[in-house]
Design a protein around this motif. Structure first.
Motif, PDB file in Angstrom:
ATOM      1  N   SER A 166     -69.943 -31.790  50.215  1.00  0.00           N
ATOM      2  CA  SER A 166     -70.862 -31.177  49.254  1.00  0.00           C
ATOM      3  C   SER A 166     -72.062 -32.082  49.035  1.00  0.00           C
ATOM      4  O   SER A 166     -72.022 -33.278  49.305  1.00  0.00           O
ATOM      5  CB  SER A 166     -70.170 -30.906  47.908  1.00  0.00           C
ATOM      6  OG  SER A 166     -69.906 -32.121  47.230  1.00  0.00           O
ATOM      7  N   ASP A 215     -74.924 -32.581  45.843  1.00  0.00           N
ATOM      8  CA  ASP A 215     -75.425 -32.179  44.533  1.00  0.00           C
ATOM      9  C   ASP A 215     -76.902 -31.816  44.678  1.00  0.00           C
ATOM     10  O   ASP A 215     -77.500 -32.056  45.720  1.00  0.00           O
ATOM     11  CB  ASP A 215     -75.262 -33.308  43.518  1.00  0.00           C
ATOM     12  CG  ASP A 215     -73.803 -33.528  43.119  1.00  0.00           C
ATOM     13  OD1 ASP A 215     -72.926 -32.843  43.678  1.00  0.00           O
ATOM     14  OD2 ASP A 215     -73.550 -34.378  42.255  1.00  0.00           O
ATOM     15  N   HIS A 216     -77.486 -31.263  43.629  1.00  0.00           N
ATOM     16  CA  HIS A 216     -78.873 -30.793  43.736  1.00  0.00           C
ATOM     17  C   HIS A 216     -79.828 -31.930  44.079  1.00  0.00           C
ATOM     18  O   HIS A 216     -79.545 -33.100  43.833  1.00  0.00           O
ATOM     19  CB  HIS A 216     -79.299 -30.087  42.451  1.00  0.00           C
ATOM     20  CG  HIS A 216     -79.715 -31.021  41.361  1.00  0.00           C
ATOM     21  ND1 HIS A 216     -78.835 -31.598  40.491  1.00  0.00           N
ATOM     22  CD2 HIS A 216     -80.933 -31.499  41.020  1.00  0.00           C
ATOM     23  CE1 HIS A 216     -79.480 -32.376  39.652  1.00  0.00           C
ATOM     24  NE2 HIS A 216     -80.758 -32.335  39.952  1.00  0.00           N
ATOM     25  N   GLU A 248     -67.835 -40.353  47.040  1.00  0.00           N
ATOM     26  CA  GLU A 248     -69.167 -39.957  46.613  1.00  0.00           C
ATOM     27  C   GLU A 248     -70.130 -41.034  47.085  1.00  0.00           C
ATOM     28  O   GLU A 248     -69.904 -42.224  46.864  1.00  0.00           O
ATOM     29  CB  GLU A 248     -69.282 -39.816  45.097  1.00  0.00           C
ATOM     30  CG  GLU A 248     -70.680 -39.284  44.754  1.00  0.00           C
ATOM     31  CD  GLU A 248     -71.074 -39.403  43.317  1.00  0.00           C
ATOM     32  OE1 GLU A 248     -70.848 -38.449  42.571  1.00  0.00           O
ATOM     33  OE2 GLU A 248     -71.640 -40.466  42.945  1.00  0.00           O
ATOM     34  N   HIS A 272     -76.509 -37.028  45.476  1.00  0.00           N
ATOM     35  CA  HIS A 272     -75.120 -37.479  45.549  1.00  0.00           C
ATOM     36  C   HIS A 272     -74.402 -36.529  46.483  1.00  0.00           C
ATOM     37  O   HIS A 272     -74.467 -35.310  46.311  1.00  0.00           O
ATOM     38  CB  HIS A 272     -74.478 -37.472  44.163  1.00  0.00           C
ATOM     39  CG  HIS A 272     -75.169 -38.385  43.213  1.00  0.00           C
ATOM     40  ND1 HIS A 272     -76.071 -37.938  42.287  1.00  0.00           N
ATOM     41  CD2 HIS A 272     -75.115 -39.728  43.077  1.00  0.00           C
ATOM     42  CE1 HIS A 272     -76.539 -38.973  41.611  1.00  0.00           C
ATOM     43  NE2 HIS A 272     -75.978 -40.065  42.076  1.00  0.00           N
ATOM     44  N   ARG A 326     -69.246 -36.808  37.446  1.00  0.00           N
ATOM     45  CA  ARG A 326     -69.766 -35.761  38.339  1.00  0.00           C
ATOM     46  C   ARG A 326     -68.620 -35.039  39.050  1.00  0.00           C
ATOM     47  O   ARG A 326     -68.664 -33.829  39.239  1.00  0.00           O
ATOM     48  CB  ARG A 326     -70.744 -36.352  39.364  1.00  0.00           C
ATOM     49  CG  ARG A 326     -72.139 -36.569  38.821  1.00  0.00           C
ATOM     50  CD  ARG A 326     -73.121 -36.961  39.904  1.00  0.00           C
ATOM     51  NE  ARG A 326     -72.833 -38.262  40.470  1.00  0.00           N
ATOM     52  CZ  ARG A 326     -73.278 -39.417  39.967  1.00  0.00           C
ATOM     53  NH1 ARG A 326     -74.036 -39.421  38.890  1.00  0.00           N
ATOM     54  NH2 ARG A 326     -72.967 -40.550  40.559  1.00  0.00           N
ATOM     55  N   ARG A 327     -67.582 -35.777  39.412  1.00  0.00           N
ATOM     56  CA  ARG A 327     -66.431 -35.149  40.084  1.00  0.00           C
ATOM     57  C   ARG A 327     -65.766 -34.126  39.171  1.00  0.00           C
ATOM     58  O   ARG A 327     -65.406 -33.038  39.607  1.00  0.00           O
ATOM     59  CB  ARG A 327     -65.423 -36.209  40.515  1.00  0.00           C
ATOM     60  CG  ARG A 327     -64.268 -35.588  41.298  1.00  0.00           C
ATOM     61  CD  ARG A 327     -63.350 -36.666  41.808  1.00  0.00           C
ATOM     62  NE  ARG A 327     -62.550 -36.177  42.913  1.00  0.00           N
ATOM     63  CZ  ARG A 327     -61.234 -36.328  42.978  1.00  0.00           C
ATOM     64  NH1 ARG A 327     -60.589 -36.944  42.015  1.00  0.00           N
ATOM     65  NH2 ARG A 327     -60.580 -35.867  44.017  1.00  0.00           N
ATOM     66  N   ARG A 336     -67.950 -31.076  39.123  1.00  0.00           N
ATOM     67  CA  ARG A 336     -67.815 -30.315  40.376  1.00  0.00           C
ATOM     68  C   ARG A 336     -66.502 -29.534  40.390  1.00  0.00           C
ATOM     69  O   ARG A 336     -66.470 -28.368  40.776  1.00  0.00           O
ATOM     70  CB  ARG A 336     -67.882 -31.256  41.589  1.00  0.00           C
ATOM     71  CG  ARG A 336     -69.271 -31.742  41.932  1.00  0.00           C
ATOM     72  CD  ARG A 336     -69.327 -32.465  43.271  1.00  0.00           C
ATOM     73  NE  ARG A 336     -68.660 -33.751  43.268  1.00  0.00           N
ATOM     74  CZ  ARG A 336     -69.253 -34.915  43.007  1.00  0.00           C
ATOM     75  NH1 ARG A 336     -70.545 -34.959  42.723  1.00  0.00           N
ATOM     76  NH2 ARG A 336     -68.567 -36.047  43.049  1.00  0.00           N
TER      77      ARG A 336
END
Length: 167
Positions: free
Chosen positions: A63, A65-66, A94, A116, A151-152, A155
């Protein structure tokens, strides 16, 4: 190298990577600005370098992130991408990537973007493999380590929300 040695914790500095790209006309739109997709490609490559260095295995992108594009990058500019592993979660990592544009004539640098990415370590057959923990050594690395945990969780909760919405 034994599997025990492979899982010995390693400092963030062992994963730190730097990549440089000169923006050429083929990398730009008709206005002479770097294509966002090209920058995303470079970010993925820079992130993969840090993931490979830390995990000492293959790593695939799970993945991103933005990404916010903060300043335009022009043909002829030098783009510097710096990456390192922020945190490890069993088989995933990450990785943070920070991008700068450097004007080597004027000797200036500007922050272009940060991202990230999550990478998963895999073997040659594509099976997940465990990754050694990462050791943050500086205050900044410790902050990024803690932020990666938050952040995890975000998500994971977003993934769960989307799964429930599909039902």
């Amino acid at each position: 190298m034994s599997s025990e040695e492979m899982l010995m914790p390693r400092p963030v500095r062992d994963s730190q990577s730097e990549m440089a790209e000169l923006v050429l006309p083929n990398d730009a739109n008709p206005l002479g600005a770097l294509l966002g997709g090209r920058l995303m490609h470079w970010i993925d490559l820079a992130g993969a370098m840090a993931a490979h260095r830390h995990s000492r295995s293959y790593a695939v992108t799970a993945s991103v992130d933005h990404i916010d594009f903060l300043v335009p990058v022009r043909v002829g500019d030098l783009v510097i991408l710096r990456s390192s592993v922020n945190r490890v979660f069993q088989t995933s990592m990450e990785v943070g990537v920070k991008v700068f544009v450097e004007n080597y004539i004027a000797d200036t640098a500007q922050h272009v973007a940060s991202a990230h990415l999550t990478f998963v370590a895999v073997d040659a057959k594509g099976n997940r493999v465990k990754v050694a923990p990462v050791i943050p050594e500086t205050e900044d690395q410790q902050r990024r380590y803690e932020d990666a945990g938050r952040r995890r969780e975000i998500r994971r909760s977003e993934l769960e929300r989307r799964r429930k919405a599909k039902r």
